[in-house]
Each structure stands twice: as structure tokens, then as C-alpha cells.
Design a protein around this motif. Structure first.
Motif, PDB file in Angstrom:
ATOM      1  N   ALA A   1      -6.660  -9.125 -18.077  1.00 60.10           N
ATOM      2  CA  ALA A   1      -6.670 -10.655 -18.730  1.00 60.10           C
ATOM      3  C   ALA A   1      -5.318 -11.091 -18.828  1.00 60.10           C
ATOM      4  N   HIS A   2      -4.446 -10.266 -19.400  1.00 58.00           N
ATOM      5  CA  HIS A   2      -2.917 -10.653 -19.320  1.00 58.00           C
ATOM      6  C   HIS A   2      -2.669 -11.537 -18.034  1.00 58.00           C
ATOM      7  N   HIS A   3      -2.563 -10.703 -16.910  1.00 63.39           N
ATOM      8  CA  HIS A   3      -2.374 -11.268 -15.604  1.00 63.39           C
ATOM      9  C   HIS A   3      -2.856 -12.551 -15.363  1.00 63.39           C
ATOM     10  N   GLN A   4      -4.248 -12.787 -15.816  1.00 64.08           N
ATOM     11  CA  GLN A   4      -5.217 -14.036 -15.584  1.00 64.08           C
ATOM     12  C   GLN A   4      -4.402 -14.933 -16.214  1.00 64.08           C
ATOM     13  N   PHE A   5      -3.860 -15.029 -17.621  1.00 66.08           N
ATOM     14  CA  PHE A   5      -3.855 -16.228 -18.426  1.00 66.08           C
ATOM     15  C   PHE A   5      -2.067 -16.406 -18.518  1.00 66.08           C
ATOM     16  N   TYR A   6      -1.381 -15.277 -18.123  1.00 66.34           N
ATOM     17  CA  TYR A   6      -0.049 -15.486 -18.225  1.00 66.34           C
ATOM     18  C   TYR A   6       0.995 -15.170 -17.002  1.00 66.34           C
ATOM     19  N   LYS A   7       1.968 -15.634 -17.036  1.00 66.89           N
ATOM     20  CA  LYS A   7       3.025 -15.450 -15.794  1.00 66.89           C
ATOM     21  C   LYS A   7       4.179 -14.701 -16.394  1.00 66.89           C
ATOM     22  N   GLY A   8       4.950 -14.077 -15.302  1.00 66.64           N
ATOM     23  CA  GLY A   8       6.126 -13.658 -15.579  1.00 66.64           C
ATOM     24  C   GLY A   8       6.341 -11.983 -15.468  1.00 66.64           C
ATOM     25  N   ILE A   9       5.198 -11.267 -15.486  1.00 69.97           N
ATOM     26  CA  ILE A   9       5.323  -9.918 -15.549  1.00 69.97           C
ATOM     27  C   ILE A   9       5.373  -9.546 -14.059  1.00 69.97           C
ATOM     28  N   ASP A  10       6.331  -8.608 -13.786  1.00 68.53           N
ATOM     29  CA  ASP A  10       6.494  -8.268 -12.429  1.00 68.53           C
ATOM     30  C   ASP A  10       5.453  -6.888 -11.990  1.00 68.53           C
ATOM     31  N   ARG A  11       5.688  -5.951 -13.315  1.00 71.31           N
ATOM     32  CA  ARG A  11       5.181  -4.484 -13.200  1.00 71.31           C
ATOM     33  C   ARG A  11       4.553  -4.211 -14.389  1.00 71.31           C
ATOM     34  N   TYR A  12       3.330  -3.712 -14.537  1.00 66.69           N
ATOM     35  CA  TYR A  12       2.713  -3.266 -15.464  1.00 66.69           C
ATOM     36  C   TYR A  12       2.705  -1.473 -15.394  1.00 66.69           C
ATOM     37  N   PHE A  13       3.066  -0.673 -16.543  1.00 69.47           N
ATOM     38  CA  PHE A  13       2.987   0.388 -16.649  1.00 69.47           C
ATOM     39  C   PHE A  13       1.771   1.051 -17.415  1.00 69.47           C
ATOM     40  N   THR A  14       1.055   1.867 -16.930  1.00 66.99           N
ATOM     41  CA  THR A  14      -0.255   2.319 -17.507  1.00 66.99           C
ATOM     42  C   THR A  14       0.154   3.182 -18.687  1.00 66.99           C
ATOM     43  N   PRO A  15      -0.682   3.255 -19.875  1.00 67.09           N
ATOM     44  CA  PRO A  15      -0.576   4.233 -20.977  1.00 67.09           C
ATOM     45  C   PRO A  15      -0.658   5.500 -20.187  1.00 67.09           C
ATOM     46  N   PHE A  16      -0.144   6.578 -20.637  1.00 66.81           N
ATOM     47  CA  PHE A  16       0.291   7.893 -19.961  1.00 66.81           C
ATOM     48  C   PHE A  16      -1.049   8.563 -19.734  1.00 66.81           C
ATOM     49  N   ILE A  17      -0.973   9.305 -18.512  1.00 67.89           N
ATOM     50  CA  ILE A  17      -2.111  10.414 -18.174  1.00 67.89           C
ATOM     51  C   ILE A  17      -1.436  12.051 -18.385  1.00 67.89           C
ATOM     52  N   THR A  18      -2.169  12.517 -18.951  1.00 66.61           N
ATOM     53  CA  THR A  18      -1.834  13.876 -19.351  1.00 66.61           C
ATOM     54  C   THR A  18      -2.544  14.928 -18.734  1.00 66.61           C
ATOM     55  N   PRO A  19      -1.877  15.301 -17.519  1.00 59.64           N
ATOM     56  CA  PRO A  19      -2.485  16.417 -16.450  1.00 59.64           C
ATOM     57  C   PRO A  19      -2.597  17.703 -17.280  1.00 59.64           C
ATOM     58  N   ASN A  20      -3.463  18.580 -16.983  1.00 61.26           N
ATOM     59  CA  ASN A  20      -3.580  20.023 -17.308  1.00 61.26           C
ATOM     60  C   ASN A  20      -4.219  20.782 -16.582  1.00 61.26           C
ATOM     61  N   GLN A  21      -4.557  21.830 -16.834  1.00 59.35           N
ATOM     62  CA  GLN A  21      -4.895  23.107 -16.001  1.00 59.35           C
ATOM     63  C   GLN A  21      -6.375  22.632 -15.423  1.00 59.35           C
ATOM     64  N   THR A  22      -7.118  21.818 -16.041  1.00 54.01           N
ATOM     65  CA  THR A  22      -8.501  21.792 -15.649  1.00 54.01           C
ATOM     66  C   THR A  22      -8.506  20.540 -14.319  1.00 54.01           C
ATOM     67  N   ARG A  23      -7.153  20.418 -13.859  1.00 53.32           N
ATOM     68  CA  ARG A  23      -6.821  19.622 -12.595  1.00 53.32           C
ATOM     69  C   ARG A  23      -7.981  18.698 -12.145  1.00 53.32           C
ATOM     70  N   LYS A  24      -8.147  17.606 -13.319  1.00 52.77           N
ATOM     71  CA  LYS A  24      -9.025  16.674 -13.440  1.00 52.77           C
ATOM     72  C   LYS A  24      -8.555  15.429 -14.493  1.00 52.77           C
ATOM     73  N   PHE A  25      -8.687  14.465 -13.795  1.00 56.10           N
ATOM     74  CA  PHE A  25      -8.372  13.307 -14.688  1.00 56.10           C
ATOM     75  C   PHE A  25      -9.435  13.055 -15.587  1.00 56.10           C
ATOM     76  N   THR A  26      -9.326  12.483 -16.944  1.00 57.90           N
ATOM     77  CA  THR A  26     -10.424  12.202 -17.765  1.00 57.90           C
ATOM     78  C   THR A  26     -11.110  10.989 -17.215  1.00 57.90           C
TER      79      THR A  26
END
Length: 356
Positions: free
Chosen positions: A19-44
Motif C-alpha cells: 500500500a505504501h509503495h502504491q501511494f508514496y514514492k521515494g523508498i528504494d528498499r523495504y526491509f521485512t520484519p524479522f524472520i526467526t528460524p528455529n530447529q523446526t526448519r520451517k517458516f511460519t
């Protein structure tokens, strides 16, 4: 200058980013909220939805990973590479108590020997994966005196970017950023050219100008809370609001032939600007509401997400406390919509909005 959108846990997921990218300019890169890997070896499911390429079309995304185990970091990096990503970011900045007690985020900074061993293994593995790694860091866990040793560690590795939030973990978001600590990073990277990005309390064009005045060679900045309050902040810093700028230049250029005073012309332009920005902010809000309605089951959960955003949106308006109270109390969607309509119709937008 490169402008980056900071990862904000629970807020800047793919619905918000699109939504931000649709309505606003200027951002070159968006960083995702963190992923927390664990022993299950599977993303939520949440983590996977956030990084799926089909959920991030047309925007540059850098996934962020939170862990202190090299094998977990490399597992997650490989899975992200398989999705098409070429770079990952290591979170060494999160100050949350639940994260820090597990020696993750900024809690990892208190263990420089372990951190060095981690980076050595990870950088070797990332190279074999054909990827790049960047780091987002604070300047210490308990004291800025830790920063010199941490900088020495970072300088040993081929980081694609070092994003510095010049506070220590125990500051959380209190106090002012330690610009002397950031200056140390600037001096260190002159001899060892790790690309450097500044992050911290960039809430207005004036904040940015002060930063550039002290650090004129700055090439990259990351913003978070300032953008959540004023989604157009990167545009304003970059001077990309061409329509408003053009009108202002024309008014000043024609001031001798126009019978109205320069003061009245600038006031007129300012009012038109605020009206345009309020309309765009409303459209942005409505796109977010629709997007969360599709992505999240149940009005209650959607309202919880929107109320979280209003902590920031609410600071963009004048005299909005009564309407904000109605938003906070809303438990039904129609009540929420009425409160939002009231704030947009009755409250003036600050010019410019600024996170307090």
C-alpha cells in the motif's frame, strides 16, 4: 541518496509495504520484519506470506533474520535464495526484552567473541550461497564503550551494508541518538569501505538536514517511525513532491505580476498541499484496511492491526484526541469507520506531520 524503510515488527508486513509503495514514492528498499528460524526448519505461515514473491511485486525487499545460531541463519538464507532473494539482513538491533534474554537482536552484542564466530561462519556460508549479507545494529548492549570493539568485528567481514542505529539496547527508543558513536563508524568505514546507513530519529526534513550538515558524505538513510507518521517523508526529503514544489516556484516567480501578496500565495499553496495530502493519506488508509481485510480473518483482528497504525497516523492530525479515543474504543467495524471519517473530515493535517 538511498532511502530505506525500516522493519517494524507487526506493522510493516507485505500489506503495508504494498500500500505504501502504491501511494508514496521515494523508498528504494523495504526491509521485512524479522524472520526467526528455529530447529523446526520451517517458516511460519506469517513469515512465508511476508516474503512470497507474489506478495512483493515491483518493490525491492530485503528479508531480515533474527537468530544467534549460524546454522539457522544459513538455513533461512538458503530458503530465501530459493524464493529469489539475493540479500539478507541480520538483526542486531531489536531491543525487546524477550529477544534480548535469548541473546538475540541487540542482546547478541554483549557477546562479541560469539558474535565474531557467528559472522565468520555466516559470511563464509553466505558467499557459498552466492548471496550478500547486511547488518542492522545498535552501538552496544549496556554502554557505548562497547561500540569500538563491535566496529572492529564488523570491519573484518564483507558486509554489503552496515545500518547503524546509534543507541544502546538499554536506551530502547529513549534519549537522543549518539551521533559521536555514529561518527566513529563514519571514520572507521573510510579506511574499510563498508557501505554505511544511518538510522534513528529521522522524523522530518529538518532532522535529515541536520544529519547531512554533520555528515555531508551520507549516502543512505533508513527511516521507521517518521515514515509511519508521515508516509510522504522520503518524498519530502528527496524533493519529489513535484506538484507542490512547482506551484510554489510559480507563485514566487510571478509575485510581481500577481496582485496577491507572496504571503497569501504561500498560504494558499500550503492549504492546497494539506488538502491533497489528507486525501492521499485517506486513500492509503482505505487500501490498508481493505488489504488487511483480505489477509487477516475476522474484523476484530483487522481492527487490532489498524489501531496499532493509528498510534502513528494519529500524530499527523491537529486536535484529534476525541476522534482517536473513538478509534481506540471501537470494537465493531462500522464504529471504527465512522471514527475514521470524523477524524479526516474534522481534523486538520499537520504540515508536515511529524512523529513526536
Amino acid at each position: 541518496m538511498r532511502y530505506e524503510f525500516a522493519p517494524m515488527e507487526g506493522i510493516t508486513g507485505y500489506v503495508y509495504r504494498n500500500a505504501h509503495h502504491q501511494f508514496y514514492k521515494g523508498i528504494d528498499r523495504y526491509f521485512t520484519p524479522f524472520i526467526t528460524p528455529n530447529q523446526t526448519r520451517k517458516f511460519t505461515s506469517r513469515e512465508m506470506n511476508d516474503v512470497l514473491p507474489e506478495h512483493n511485486q515491483g518493490i525491492v525487499i530485503i528479508p531480515q533474520i533474527l537468530t544467534n545460531k549460524a546454522e539457522d541463519f544459513l538455513w533461512a538464507s538458503e530458503k530465501l535464495r530459493d524464493l529469489g532473494y539475493e540479500e539478507v539482513n541480520l538483526n542486531l538491533g531489536c531491543p525487546s526484552g524477550t529477544v534480548v534474554t535469548k541473546k538475540r537482536g541487540s542482546g547478541f552484542l554483549a557477546f562479541p567473541v560469539a558474535l565474531n564466530a557467528f559472522l565468520e561462519e555466516v559470511c563464509d556460508g553466505i558467499d557459498r550461497l552466492g548471496m550478500k549479507i547486511s547488518v542492522k545494529t545498535r552501538v552496544g548492549k549496556d554502554s557505548p564503550e562497547e561500540w569500538e570493539e563491535l566496529l572492529e568485528i564488523y570491519s573484518r567481514y564483507p558486509l554489503s551494508e552496515l545500518i547503524v542505529h546509534p543507541r544502546i539496547q538499554t536506551d530502547f527508543y529513549r534519549n537522543h541518538p549518539n551521533l559521536d558513536a555514529y561518527e566513529m563508524a563514519v571514520e572507521k568505514t573510510q579506511s574499510n569501505p563498508i557501505p554505511l546507513t544511518y538510522n534513528g530519529d529521522l522524523f522530518s526534513v529538518q532532522d535529515f538536514e541536520k544529519l547531512i550538515e554533520r555528515f555531508p558524505n551520507t549516502e543512505s538513510v533508513m527511516m521507521g517511525r517518521g515514515l509511519l507518521t508521515n508516509p510522504a517523508l522520503a518524498e519530502q526529503i528527496a524533493g519529489m513532491q513535484e506538484d507542490h514544489g512547482g506551484r510554489e516556484a510559480e507563485s514566487i516567480g510571478n509575485r510581481q505580476s500577481d496582485p496577491r501578496s507572496l504571503e497569501s500565495l504561500e498560504k494558499e499553496n500550503g492549504e492546497k498541499f494539506k488538502c491533497d495530502e489528507k486525501k492521499r493519506l485517506r486513500e492509503f488508509h482505505d487500501a490498508l484496511l481493505a488489504g488487511y481485510g483480505e489477509a487477516i480473518p475476522g474484523d476484530r483482528n483487522v481492527l487490532f492491526k489498524m489501531k496499532e497504525l493509528w498510534f502513528y497516523f494519529g500524530q499527523a492530525f491537529e486536535n484529534d484526541e476525541k476522534a482517536l479515543k473513538q478509534i481506540r474504543k471501537a470494537v465493531k467495524m462500522d464504529v471504527y469507520r465512522d471514527a475514521v471519517a470524523k477524524i479526516f473530515s474534522e481534523c486538520e493535517l499537520k504540515n508536515p506531520p511529524r512523529f513526536q
